[in-house]
Scaffold this motif. Sequence first.
Motif, PDB file in Angstrom:
ATOM      1  N   PRO A   1      -8.263 -12.590  -6.461  1.00 53.74           N
ATOM      2  CA  PRO A   1      -8.513 -11.093  -6.554  1.00 53.74           C
ATOM      3  C   PRO A   1      -8.189 -10.467  -7.885  1.00 53.74           C
ATOM      4  O   PRO A   1      -7.174  -9.829  -8.128  1.00 53.74           O
ATOM      5  N   ARG A   2      -9.196 -10.734  -9.003  1.00 52.20           N
ATOM      6  CA  ARG A   2      -8.890 -10.172 -10.397  1.00 52.20           C
ATOM      7  C   ARG A   2      -9.011  -8.777 -10.484  1.00 52.20           C
ATOM      8  O   ARG A   2      -8.662  -8.080 -11.417  1.00 52.20           O
ATOM      9  N   CYS A   3      -9.927  -8.318  -9.456  1.00 52.21           N
ATOM     10  CA  CYS A   3     -10.025  -6.928  -9.226  1.00 52.21           C
ATOM     11  C   CYS A   3      -8.705  -6.250  -8.916  1.00 52.21           C
ATOM     12  O   CYS A   3      -8.229  -6.674  -7.801  1.00 52.21           O
ATOM     13  N   PRO A   4      -8.307  -5.088  -9.514  1.00 53.16           N
ATOM     14  CA  PRO A   4      -6.993  -4.685  -9.130  1.00 53.16           C
ATOM     15  C   PRO A   4      -7.209  -3.909  -7.883  1.00 53.16           C
ATOM     16  O   PRO A   4      -6.183  -4.057  -7.134  1.00 53.16           O
ATOM     17  N   PHE A   5      -8.283  -3.368  -7.498  1.00 53.43           N
ATOM     18  CA  PHE A   5      -8.366  -2.690  -6.199  1.00 53.43           C
ATOM     19  C   PHE A   5      -8.273  -3.700  -5.070  1.00 53.43           C
ATOM     20  O   PHE A   5      -7.487  -3.671  -4.248  1.00 53.43           O
ATOM     21  N   MET A   6      -8.856  -4.901  -5.095  1.00 53.52           N
ATOM     22  CA  MET A   6      -8.742  -6.000  -4.215  1.00 53.52           C
ATOM     23  C   MET A   6      -7.215  -6.240  -4.230  1.00 53.52           C
ATOM     24  O   MET A   6      -6.746  -6.699  -3.126  1.00 53.52           O
ATOM     25  N   ALA A   7      -6.737  -6.809  -5.125  1.00 51.20           N
ATOM     26  CA  ALA A   7      -5.283  -7.168  -5.177  1.00 51.20           C
ATOM     27  C   ALA A   7      -4.474  -6.447  -4.571  1.00 51.20           C
ATOM     28  O   ALA A   7      -3.464  -6.757  -3.873  1.00 51.20           O
ATOM     29  N   ALA A   8      -4.512  -4.820  -4.849  1.00 48.71           N
ATOM     30  CA  ALA A   8      -3.673  -3.957  -4.130  1.00 48.71           C
ATOM     31  C   ALA A   8      -3.866  -3.997  -2.689  1.00 48.71           C
ATOM     32  O   ALA A   8      -3.204  -3.814  -1.973  1.00 48.71           O
ATOM     33  N   TYR A   9      -5.416  -4.068  -2.230  1.00 48.59           N
ATOM     34  CA  TYR A   9      -5.485  -4.208  -0.841  1.00 48.59           C
ATOM     35  C   TYR A   9      -4.695  -5.404  -0.231  1.00 48.59           C
ATOM     36  O   TYR A   9      -4.002  -4.983   1.031  1.00 48.59           O
ATOM     37  N   ILE A  10      -4.862  -6.553  -0.838  1.00 47.38           N
ATOM     38  CA  ILE A  10      -4.112  -7.788  -0.117  1.00 47.38           C
ATOM     39  C   ILE A  10      -2.647  -7.564  -0.315  1.00 47.38           C
ATOM     40  O   ILE A  10      -2.101  -7.828   0.888  1.00 47.38           O
ATOM     41  N   GLU A  11      -2.163  -6.916  -1.247  1.00 47.98           N
ATOM     42  CA  GLU A  11      -0.751  -6.529  -1.204  1.00 47.98           C
ATOM     43  C   GLU A  11      -0.230  -5.820  -0.276  1.00 47.98           C
ATOM     44  O   GLU A  11       0.676  -5.894   0.461  1.00 47.98           O
ATOM     45  N   ARG A  12      -1.102  -4.649   0.272  1.00 46.30           N
ATOM     46  CA  ARG A  12      -0.906  -3.721   1.294  1.00 46.30           C
ATOM     47  C   ARG A  12      -1.247  -4.385   2.776  1.00 46.30           C
ATOM     48  O   ARG A  12      -0.775  -3.985   3.752  1.00 46.30           O
ATOM     49  N   HIS A  13      -2.165  -5.448   2.716  1.00 49.97           N
ATOM     50  CA  HIS A  13      -2.374  -6.084   4.236  1.00 49.97           C
ATOM     51  C   HIS A  13      -2.019  -7.570   3.991  1.00 49.97           C
ATOM     52  O   HIS A  13      -3.011  -8.406   3.638  1.00 49.97           O
ATOM     53  N   PRO A  14      -0.890  -7.840   4.144  1.00 45.67           N
ATOM     54  CA  PRO A  14      -0.465  -9.524   3.908  1.00 45.67           C
ATOM     55  C   PRO A  14      -1.237 -10.417   4.834  1.00 45.67           C
ATOM     56  O   PRO A  14      -1.167 -11.658   4.756  1.00 45.67           O
ATOM     57  N   GLU A  15      -1.891  -9.708   6.053  1.00 41.95           N
ATOM     58  CA  GLU A  15      -2.646 -10.651   6.640  1.00 41.95           C
ATOM     59  C   GLU A  15      -3.777 -11.472   6.006  1.00 41.95           C
ATOM     60  O   GLU A  15      -4.332 -12.367   6.521  1.00 41.95           O
ATOM     61  N   TYR A  16      -4.122 -11.207   4.874  1.00 41.87           N
ATOM     62  CA  TYR A  16      -5.173 -11.605   3.923  1.00 41.87           C
ATOM     63  C   TYR A  16      -4.618 -12.510   3.045  1.00 41.87           C
ATOM     64  O   TYR A  16      -5.584 -13.235   2.283  1.00 41.87           O
TER      65      TYR A  16
END
Length: 95
Positions: A72-87
């Motif tokens: 996830p080099r995209c900051p939006f995706m990285a932040a989403y994964i951080e908020r949703h640790p199931e990914y």
Amino acid sequence: MSFLVEDNPARHRFEILVDDALAGFTAYLPRGEVLIFTHTEVDAKFQNMGVGAALMRATLDQVRERGGRVVPRCPFMAAYIERHPEYADLVTAAP
């Protein structure tokens, strides 16, 4: 309002359609089973409606179904994964 997320391999991106209109996309560089996500965009008229989150969730679910991994080099995706640790298990180092 109905969401549809589809991979568009010719354009190297997952696209989200809202009521049949292109509302956004997340672009990637394919590296075998690993997809390096570089950029996410949601059309201004669809922002703050949950479109970005729906795009991330469906994209990551589809990558998981295919047995793939993400960088996830995209900051939006990285932040989403951080908020949703199931990914978090989908994240890997760049090949």
